[in-house]
Design an enzyme around this catalytic site. Structure first.
Site, PDB file in Angstrom:
ATOM      1  N   ASP A 222       0.793  -1.228   0.000  1.00 14.81           N
ATOM      2  CA  ASP A 222       0.000   0.000   0.000  1.00 14.81           C
ATOM      3  C   ASP A 222       0.826   1.279   0.000  1.00 14.81           C
ATOM      4  O   ASP A 222       0.357   2.334   0.420  1.00 14.81           O
ATOM      5  CB  ASP A 222      -0.904  -0.007   1.240  1.00 14.81           C
ATOM      6  CG  ASP A 222      -0.119  -0.202   2.526  1.00 14.81           C
ATOM      7  OD1 ASP A 222       1.117  -0.092   2.489  1.00 14.81           O
ATOM      8  OD2 ASP A 222      -0.742  -0.463   3.577  1.00 14.81           O
TER       9      ASP A 222
ATOM     10  N   GLU B 292      -0.936  -8.955  -1.696  1.00 12.24           N
ATOM     11  CA  GLU B 292      -1.567  -8.395  -0.483  1.00 12.24           C
ATOM     12  C   GLU B 292      -2.637  -7.369  -0.865  1.00 12.24           C
ATOM     13  O   GLU B 292      -2.705  -6.265  -0.335  1.00 12.24           O
ATOM     14  CB  GLU B 292      -0.535  -7.766   0.463  1.00 12.24           C
ATOM     15  CG  GLU B 292      -1.023  -7.571   1.880  1.00 12.24           C
ATOM     16  CD  GLU B 292      -0.058  -6.751   2.721  1.00 12.24           C
ATOM     17  OE1 GLU B 292       0.044  -5.534   2.532  1.00 12.24           O
ATOM     18  OE2 GLU B 292       0.627  -7.348   3.564  1.00 12.24           O
TER      19      GLU B 292
ATOM     20  N   GLU C 193      -2.259   5.050   2.968  1.00 17.28           N
ATOM     21  CA  GLU C 193      -2.213   3.652   2.518  1.00 17.28           C
ATOM     22  C   GLU C 193      -3.574   3.089   2.096  1.00 17.28           C
ATOM     23  O   GLU C 193      -3.672   2.330   1.132  1.00 17.28           O
ATOM     24  CB  GLU C 193      -1.591   2.763   3.601  1.00 17.28           C
ATOM     25  CG  GLU C 193      -0.097   2.994   3.817  1.00 17.28           C
ATOM     26  CD  GLU C 193       0.221   4.181   4.716  1.00 17.28           C
ATOM     27  OE1 GLU C 193      -0.725   4.808   5.241  1.00 17.28           O
ATOM     28  OE2 GLU C 193       1.410   4.492   4.898  1.00 17.28           O
TER      29      GLU C 193
ATOM     30  N   HIS D 243       5.361   4.401  13.045  1.00 20.69           N
ATOM     31  CA  HIS D 243       5.723   5.289  11.926  1.00 20.69           C
ATOM     32  C   HIS D 243       4.534   5.852  11.154  1.00 20.69           C
ATOM     33  O   HIS D 243       4.715   6.517  10.128  1.00 20.69           O
ATOM     34  CB  HIS D 243       6.634   4.554  10.941  1.00 20.69           C
ATOM     35  CG  HIS D 243       5.932   3.439  10.213  1.00 20.69           C
ATOM     36  ND1 HIS D 243       5.182   3.655   9.094  1.00 20.69           N
ATOM     37  CD2 HIS D 243       5.854   2.126  10.473  1.00 20.69           C
ATOM     38  CE1 HIS D 243       4.678   2.503   8.678  1.00 20.69           C
ATOM     39  NE2 HIS D 243       5.063   1.558   9.506  1.00 20.69           N
TER      40      HIS D 243
ATOM     41  N   ARG E 278       1.787   7.980   9.402  1.00 23.21           N
ATOM     42  CA  ARG E 278       1.686   9.417   9.115  1.00 23.21           C
ATOM     43  C   ARG E 278       0.544  10.091   9.876  1.00 23.21           C
ATOM     44  O   ARG E 278       0.666  11.242  10.276  1.00 23.21           O
ATOM     45  CB  ARG E 278       1.458   9.619   7.610  1.00 23.21           C
ATOM     46  CG  ARG E 278       2.734   9.751   6.826  1.00 23.21           C
ATOM     47  CD  ARG E 278       2.428   9.957   5.347  1.00 23.21           C
ATOM     48  NE  ARG E 278       3.579  10.483   4.650  1.00 23.21           N
ATOM     49  CZ  ARG E 278       4.706   9.824   4.444  1.00 23.21           C
ATOM     50  NH1 ARG E 278       4.855   8.602   4.919  1.00 23.21           N
ATOM     51  NH2 ARG E 278       5.705  10.389   3.781  1.00 23.21           N
TER      52      ARG E 278
ATOM     53  N   HIS F 163      12.209   4.223  13.566  1.00 25.13           N
ATOM     54  CA  HIS F 163      12.067   4.415  12.106  1.00 25.13           C
ATOM     55  C   HIS F 163      12.845   5.662  11.676  1.00 25.13           C
ATOM     56  O   HIS F 163      12.953   6.632  12.434  1.00 25.13           O
ATOM     57  CB  HIS F 163      10.575   4.579  11.805  1.00 25.13           C
ATOM     58  CG  HIS F 163      10.199   4.436  10.362  1.00 25.13           C
ATOM     59  ND1 HIS F 163      10.448   5.424   9.438  1.00 25.13           N
ATOM     60  CD2 HIS F 163       9.586   3.442   9.687  1.00 25.13           C
ATOM     61  CE1 HIS F 163       9.995   5.029   8.251  1.00 25.13           C
ATOM     62  NE2 HIS F 163       9.463   3.826   8.377  1.00 25.13           N
TER      63      HIS F 163
HETATM   64  C1  UD1 Z   1       6.639   4.403   3.996  1.00 25.30           C
HETATM   65  C2  UD1 Z   1       5.247   4.111   3.450  1.00 25.30           C
HETATM   66  C3  UD1 Z   1       4.399   3.371   4.481  1.00 25.30           C
HETATM   67  C4  UD1 Z   1       5.134   2.142   4.982  1.00 25.30           C
HETATM   68  C5  UD1 Z   1       6.497   2.548   5.500  1.00 25.30           C
HETATM   69  C6  UD1 Z   1       7.278   1.320   5.916  1.00 25.30           C
HETATM   70  C7  UD1 Z   1       4.200   5.666   1.881  1.00 25.30           C
HETATM   71  C8  UD1 Z   1       3.381   6.898   1.729  1.00 25.30           C
HETATM   72  N1  UD1 Z   1       4.558   5.357   3.124  1.00 25.30           N
HETATM   73  O1  UD1 Z   1       6.515   5.361   5.044  1.00 25.30           O
HETATM   74  O2  UD1 Z   1       3.182   2.973   3.892  1.00 25.30           O
HETATM   75  O3  UD1 Z   1       4.371   1.552   6.005  1.00 25.30           O
HETATM   76  O4  UD1 Z   1       7.230   3.212   4.463  1.00 25.30           O
HETATM   77  O5  UD1 Z   1       8.337   1.642   6.763  1.00 25.30           O
HETATM   78  O6  UD1 Z   1       4.507   5.014   0.911  1.00 25.30           O
HETATM   79  N2  UD1 Z   1      14.000   7.716   5.407  1.00 25.30           N
HETATM   80  C9  UD1 Z   1      15.369   7.560   5.387  1.00 25.30           C
HETATM   81  N3  UD1 Z   1      15.872   6.331   5.056  1.00 25.30           N
HETATM   82  C10 UD1 Z   1      15.101   5.255   4.790  1.00 25.30           C
HETATM   83  C11 UD1 Z   1      13.711   5.419   4.843  1.00 25.30           C
HETATM   84  C12 UD1 Z   1      13.170   6.659   5.135  1.00 25.30           C
HETATM   85  O7  UD1 Z   1      16.109   8.486   5.634  1.00 25.30           O
HETATM   86  O8  UD1 Z   1      15.623   4.166   4.518  1.00 25.30           O
HETATM   87  C13 UD1 Z   1      13.438   9.062   5.710  1.00 25.30           C
HETATM   88  C14 UD1 Z   1      13.662  10.068   4.555  1.00 25.30           C
HETATM   89  O9  UD1 Z   1      13.825  11.348   5.091  1.00 25.30           O
HETATM   90  C15 UD1 Z   1      12.333   9.966   3.791  1.00 25.30           C
HETATM   91  C16 UD1 Z   1      11.360   9.821   4.950  1.00 25.30           C
HETATM   92  O10 UD1 Z   1      12.022   8.954   5.881  1.00 25.30           O
HETATM   93  O11 UD1 Z   1      12.076  11.086   2.978  1.00 25.30           O
HETATM   94  C17 UD1 Z   1      10.004   9.288   4.582  1.00 25.30           C
HETATM   95  O12 UD1 Z   1      10.086   8.094   3.833  1.00 25.30           O
HETATM   96  P1  UD1 Z   1       8.763   7.598   3.033  1.00 25.30           P
HETATM   97  O13 UD1 Z   1       9.060   6.325   2.356  1.00 25.30           O
HETATM   98  O14 UD1 Z   1       8.210   8.710   2.210  1.00 25.30           O
HETATM   99  O15 UD1 Z   1       7.708   7.362   4.193  1.00 25.30           O
HETATM  100  P2  UD1 Z   1       7.707   6.347   5.406  1.00 25.30           P
HETATM  101  O16 UD1 Z   1       7.237   7.098   6.599  1.00 25.30           O
HETATM  102  O17 UD1 Z   1       9.001   5.651   5.475  1.00 25.30           O
HETATM  103  N1  UDP Z   2      11.016  -4.737  10.857  1.00 23.65           N
HETATM  104  C1  UDP Z   2      12.389  -4.895  10.712  1.00 23.65           C
HETATM  105  N2  UDP Z   2      13.231  -4.106  11.473  1.00 23.65           N
HETATM  106  C2  UDP Z   2      12.752  -3.172  12.345  1.00 23.65           C
HETATM  107  C3  UDP Z   2      11.349  -3.009  12.472  1.00 23.65           C
HETATM  108  C4  UDP Z   2      10.508  -3.797  11.701  1.00 23.65           C
HETATM  109  O1  UDP Z   2      12.846  -5.723   9.930  1.00 23.65           O
HETATM  110  O2  UDP Z   2      13.550  -2.494  12.988  1.00 23.65           O
HETATM  111  C5  UDP Z   2      10.121  -5.547  10.002  1.00 23.65           C
HETATM  112  C6  UDP Z   2       8.925  -6.195  10.677  1.00 23.65           C
HETATM  113  O3  UDP Z   2       9.242  -7.500  11.138  1.00 23.65           O
HETATM  114  C7  UDP Z   2       7.882  -6.230   9.563  1.00 23.65           C
HETATM  115  C8  UDP Z   2       8.235  -5.013   8.724  1.00 23.65           C
HETATM  116  O4  UDP Z   2       9.567  -4.643   9.071  1.00 23.65           O
HETATM  117  O5  UDP Z   2       8.037  -7.356   8.724  1.00 23.65           O
HETATM  118  C9  UDP Z   2       7.275  -3.895   8.996  1.00 23.65           C
HETATM  119  O6  UDP Z   2       7.730  -2.722   8.415  1.00 23.65           O
HETATM  120  P1  UDP Z   2       7.097  -1.317   8.757  1.00 23.65           P
HETATM  121  O7  UDP Z   2       6.537  -1.345  10.140  1.00 23.65           O
HETATM  122  O8  UDP Z   2       8.151  -0.311   8.446  1.00 23.65           O
HETATM  123  O9  UDP Z   2       5.949  -1.148   7.669  1.00 23.65           O
HETATM  124  P2  UDP Z   2       4.421  -1.617   7.616  1.00 23.65           P
HETATM  125  O10 UDP Z   2       4.366  -3.087   7.776  1.00 23.65           O
HETATM  126  O11 UDP Z   2       3.682  -0.879   8.685  1.00 23.65           O
HETATM  127  O12 UDP Z   2       3.995  -1.171   6.259  1.00 23.65           O
END
Ligand code: UD1
Ligand code: UDP
Length: 386
Positions: A96, A118, A132, A223, A225, A256
């Site tokens: 999502d 999924e 999402e 994490h 939003r 996160h």
């Molecule tokens: C995203 C997804 C969310 C998912 C989550 C899993 C969207 C809108 N959101 O949220 O559905 O559950 O990932 O974790 O698609 N950043 C880093 N390094 C990384 C990852 C993120 O620095 O490896 C920071 C960056 O500043 C980036 C910000 O986090 O711009 C947001 O990342 P983004 O993928 O847009 O949103 P998430 O909150 O990670």
């Molecule tokens: N996870 C991981 N390391 C972490 C936290 C979570 O590998 O430090 C794994 C967790 O077991 C799950 C997935 O990451 O499989 C969930 O990711 P996240 O919570 O970022 O996204 P969501 O599932 O909410 O989209």
């Protein structure tokens, strides 16, 4: 051979697509091509490493503090060009995220058949989870194959007039990933002290909770939003309150990398001596931690699905969930972000052993670990027909 592009952008997409990549590699008729949008960077690379995977192509699109519109535009343009250039026979997306919706749209424009792994999860509330729920709802009409994890998710799609011949109940591939990783962990024979040092867990926490007397501790992730701002302040206040109410309790929180998460967590929690803040961990380490904690407090989708297989109750920091099966099974309980509610629910898990036992029963409604095999078999059948 038919070329199937498998798109991943974030940590959970890698974890849940890894079993699909491994399965398609066994096929004599289908060839997987792993495409990373790089929506995440460090967290994506960490998850890929956990499964010894490397993308065939990496669009490297992440920018610090990215907005949804900028990211959507970059994914749409870059995946669109990739599909026009490579002309694959099909493309698969998972879950999502922005990567999913923008890639699905790119597939529709390039007229490449789309499979959605999924599919069919719903809250029917566009505000939660945001964005999402919207991403999932908009992706469904675009796909040729909807690989749904449960009968409930199939029923959701049928209610939205998605034709039943496009819906395939496969189970969730996260269970395949979890079982694969648990087998790998058995062979790795992890040493607690070494693991704790590698993850940056303070020695005092390791001594009190991971070795020796093994007092109870809680694993936390967050994490979403819709909780940014006030919600995250409230989450942090809840954790401080828990630590205050239970003088023996430890809290371990891999934080996160989203800056909207890190700011309040660092500001409010970094000084407490029983709250350990660490960097996100590799998947193998996270499973190891889940296996050892008393219970989990999280707003994660994937964690809600994994916990029933590990027998760990989850207090879900959300008001609604697109994964009602875990709540039905008793493992997951919705608690929102309010300190009072979280305190009451945590007390039940810490002080009522029979209720704890009931909620840690081992039965997973999300799958049997064969979802990726089913997806391969369905695609092999369907693509020969094409
Ligand atoms: C995203 C997804 C969310 C998912 C989550 C899993 C969207 C809108 N959101 O949220 O559905 O559950 O990932 O974790 O698609 N950043 C880093 N390094 C990384 C990852 C993120 O620095 O490896 C920071 C960056 O500043 C980036 C910000 O986090 O711009 C947001 O990342 P983004 O993928 O847009 O949103 P998430 O909150 O990670
Ligand atoms: N996870 C991981 N390391 C972490 C936290 C979570 O590998 O430090 C794994 C967790 O077991 C799950 C997935 O990451 O499989 C969930 O990711 P996240 O919570 O970022 O996204 P969501 O599932 O909410 O989209």
């Amino acid at each position: 051979m038919k070329n199937i592009v498998i798109v991943v952008g974030t940590r959970p997409e890698v974890i849940k697509m890894a079993p699909v990549v491994m399965e398609l590699r066994k096929s004599s008729t289908l060839k997987p091509i792993l495409l990373s949008t790089g929506q995440h960077r460090q967290m994506l690379d960490q998850a890929l490493k956990s499964f010894d995977l490397q993308p065939d192509f990496d669009l490297a699109l992440m920018q610090p503090g990215q907005t949804l519109t900028e990211l959507t535009a970059r994914v749409l343009t870059s995946v669109g060009s990739f599909l026009v250039e490579r002309k694959p026979d099909a493309i698969l997306v998972q879950g999502d995220t922005t990567t999913v919706l923008a890639s699905a749209l790119a597939a529709a424009y390039a007229r490449v058949p789309l499979g959605h792994v999924e599919a069919g999860l719903r809250t029917y509330n566009f505000d939660a989870p945001w964005p999402e729920e919207m991403n999932r709802r908009l992706t469904s009409p675009l796909c040729r194959w909807a690989f749904v994890p449960t009968e409930q998710s199939k029923a959701n799609l049928l209610q939205e007039h998605i034709p039943s011949e496009r819906c395939f109940v496969t189970g969730n591939t996260v269970i395949d990933a979890l079982l694969w990783m648990r087998t790998r962990l058995e062979s790795l024979r992890v040493d607690s002290v070494q693991l704790a040092q590698r993850l940056g867990i303070p020695d005092s926490f390791t001594g009190a909770y991971l070795t020796g007397s093994r007092k109870p501790w809680v694993l936390v992730t967050g994490h979403r939003r819709e909780s940014f701002g006030q919600g995250f302040d409230s989450i942090c206040q809840s954790l401080l309150r828990l630590a205050g109410e239970h003088p023996d309790l430890g809290i371990l929180y891999p934080v996160h990398l989203n800056p909207n998460v890190r700011e309040p967590v660092d500001r409010l929690l970094s000084k407490h001596n029983r709250i350990a803040l660490i960097e996100p961990t590799g998947y193998e380490d996270f499973i190891w931690l889940m296996d050892r904690c008393k219970f989990i407090i999280s707003d994660s989708g994937g964690v809600q699905e994994e916990a029933p297989s590990l027998g760990k109750p989850v207090l879900v920091m959300r008001e609604t969930t697109e994964r009602p099966e875990g709540v039905g099974a008793g493992t997951c309980r919705l608690v929102g972000t309010d300190p009072q509610r979280i305190s009451v629910e945590a007390r039940v898990l810490l002080e009522n052993p029979s209720e704890y036992e009931r909620r840690s029963a081992l039965a997973n409604p999300y799958g049997d670990g064969r979802a990726a095999t089913r997806i391969r078999e369905i695609l092999e059948r369907e693509m020969i027909r094409d």
